[in-house]
Scaffold this active site. Structure first.
Site, PDB file in Angstrom:
ATOM      1  N   PHE A   1       0.829  -1.218   0.000  1.00  0.00           N
ATOM      2  CA  PHE A   1       0.000   0.000   0.000  1.00  0.00           C
ATOM      3  C   PHE A   1       0.863   1.267   0.000  1.00  0.00           C
ATOM      4  O   PHE A   1       0.498   2.274   0.573  1.00  0.00           O
ATOM      5  CB  PHE A   1      -0.970   0.002   1.197  1.00  0.00           C
ATOM      6  CG  PHE A   1      -1.765  -1.261   1.333  1.00  0.00           C
ATOM      7  CD1 PHE A   1      -2.679  -1.634   0.348  1.00  0.00           C
ATOM      8  CD2 PHE A   1      -1.579  -2.099   2.413  1.00  0.00           C
ATOM      9  CE1 PHE A   1      -3.408  -2.812   0.469  1.00  0.00           C
ATOM     10  CE2 PHE A   1      -2.303  -3.265   2.534  1.00  0.00           C
ATOM     11  CZ  PHE A   1      -3.217  -3.639   1.562  1.00  0.00           C
ATOM     12  N   ARG A   2       2.030   1.170  -0.630  1.00  0.00           N
ATOM     13  CA  ARG A   2       2.966   2.289  -0.738  1.00  0.00           C
ATOM     14  C   ARG A   2       3.514   2.744   0.613  1.00  0.00           C
ATOM     15  O   ARG A   2       4.025   3.858   0.737  1.00  0.00           O
ATOM     16  CB  ARG A   2       2.330   3.471  -1.488  1.00  0.00           C
ATOM     17  CG  ARG A   2       1.916   3.137  -2.919  1.00  0.00           C
ATOM     18  CD  ARG A   2       1.467   4.379  -3.660  1.00  0.00           C
ATOM     19  NE  ARG A   2       2.525   5.376  -3.757  1.00  0.00           N
ATOM     20  CZ  ARG A   2       3.497   5.337  -4.648  1.00  0.00           C
ATOM     21  NH1 ARG A   2       3.588   4.334  -5.514  1.00  0.00           N
ATOM     22  NH2 ARG A   2       4.403   6.299  -4.687  1.00  0.00           N
ATOM     23  N   LEU A   3       3.413   1.893   1.608  1.00  0.00           N
ATOM     24  CA  LEU A   3       3.988   2.203   2.923  1.00  0.00           C
ATOM     25  C   LEU A   3       5.417   1.676   2.948  1.00  0.00           C
ATOM     26  O   LEU A   3       5.755   0.735   3.662  1.00  0.00           O
ATOM     27  CB  LEU A   3       3.133   1.590   4.042  1.00  0.00           C
ATOM     28  CG  LEU A   3       1.677   2.070   4.071  1.00  0.00           C
ATOM     29  CD1 LEU A   3       0.921   1.404   5.213  1.00  0.00           C
ATOM     30  CD2 LEU A   3       1.623   3.594   4.205  1.00  0.00           C
ATOM     31  N   HIS A   4       6.247   2.302   2.139  1.00  0.00           N
ATOM     32  CA  HIS A   4       7.620   1.851   1.950  1.00  0.00           C
ATOM     33  C   HIS A   4       8.471   2.145   3.186  1.00  0.00           C
ATOM     34  O   HIS A   4       8.110   2.962   4.045  1.00  0.00           O
ATOM     35  CB  HIS A   4       8.240   2.544   0.734  1.00  0.00           C
ATOM     36  CG  HIS A   4       7.367   2.510  -0.475  1.00  0.00           C
ATOM     37  ND1 HIS A   4       6.809   1.344  -0.971  1.00  0.00           N
ATOM     38  CD2 HIS A   4       6.923   3.521  -1.284  1.00  0.00           C
ATOM     39  CE1 HIS A   4       6.085   1.623  -2.044  1.00  0.00           C
ATOM     40  NE2 HIS A   4       6.130   2.928  -2.240  1.00  0.00           N
TER      41      HIS A   4
END
Length: 206
Positions: A182-185
């Site tokens: 979820f683009r929570l890099h």
């Protein structure tokens, strides 16, 4: 440094970024085929106009990251005008990226000589033949120059041209980026402490 204050990256402790880079680079060499050593080199001229291209990493240690090129190429000219540059590794098979920024200096002549001597003979001749980044009328121009230098050196040793050698980027900022759902890099930023020459570690919002 006691354990509770040791910077944590994943499940491992890395007090300096070169240790973590070594781990990731070895992973890339096993999984990222071909060219795990490919990196984007971004430079800028005296007016701040940027330029980027792919070069190959030829060595690294705590002194910095080394690549080789023609000193009279466009990148060489820009580094002579503006000695700061940036590198970026993107290993898609690992879903990881490393961004490196800092000042660039030439490696010493002995180090450049040693690397040049390890290159295939054809690459050595190419370093003499190519007037890198300069216009040519056609492929024959290059082939003619290769033939000229092949004849010049015959079967003897091909010396390193004075216009060709290594650069070392001395980092003051290294960021390690890894893919998250979820683009929570995950982003870990090392910055060099100007006073004690150590490194500070921060987590960044993705």
């Amino acid at each position: 440094m006691d354990e509770k204050n040791t910077p944590k990256i994943g499940h491992e402790a890395h007090a300096v970024p070169f240790d973590l880079f070594d781990v990731w680079f070895n992973e890339a060499k096993n999984k990222e085929k071909p060219y795990p050593d490919a990196m984007t080199l971004a430079t800028a001229d005296a007016n701040g106009r940027p330029s980027a291209r792919i070069v190959l990493l030829k060595g690294f240690d705590e002194r910095g990251f080394v690549f080789y090129t023609n000193y009279e190429s466009r990148k060489g000219d820009q580094l002579a005008e503006n000695s700061f540059a940036a590198l970026c590794f993107h290993w898609k098979s690992l879903e990881k990226c490393v961004r490196i920024e800092g000042a660039v200096t030439r490696v010493d002549g002995a180090e450049s000589d040693e690397y040049f001597a390890s290159r295939p003979r054809g690459s050595q001749l190419g370093a003499w033949a190519s007037i890198q980044s300069r216009p040519m009328s056609g492929r024959f121009d290059l082939e003619k120059r290769v033939a000229e230098f092949t004849a010049k050196f015959g079967l003897g040793k091909v010396p390193r041209p004075e216009h060709w050698g290594g650069f070392r980027l001395i980092p003051d900022r290294i960021e390690f980026w890894s893919e998250g759902k979820f683009r929570l890099h995950d982003r870990q930023l090392y910055t060099r402490d100007a006073e004690d020459k150590g490194w500070n570690l921060q987590k960044l919002f993705p």
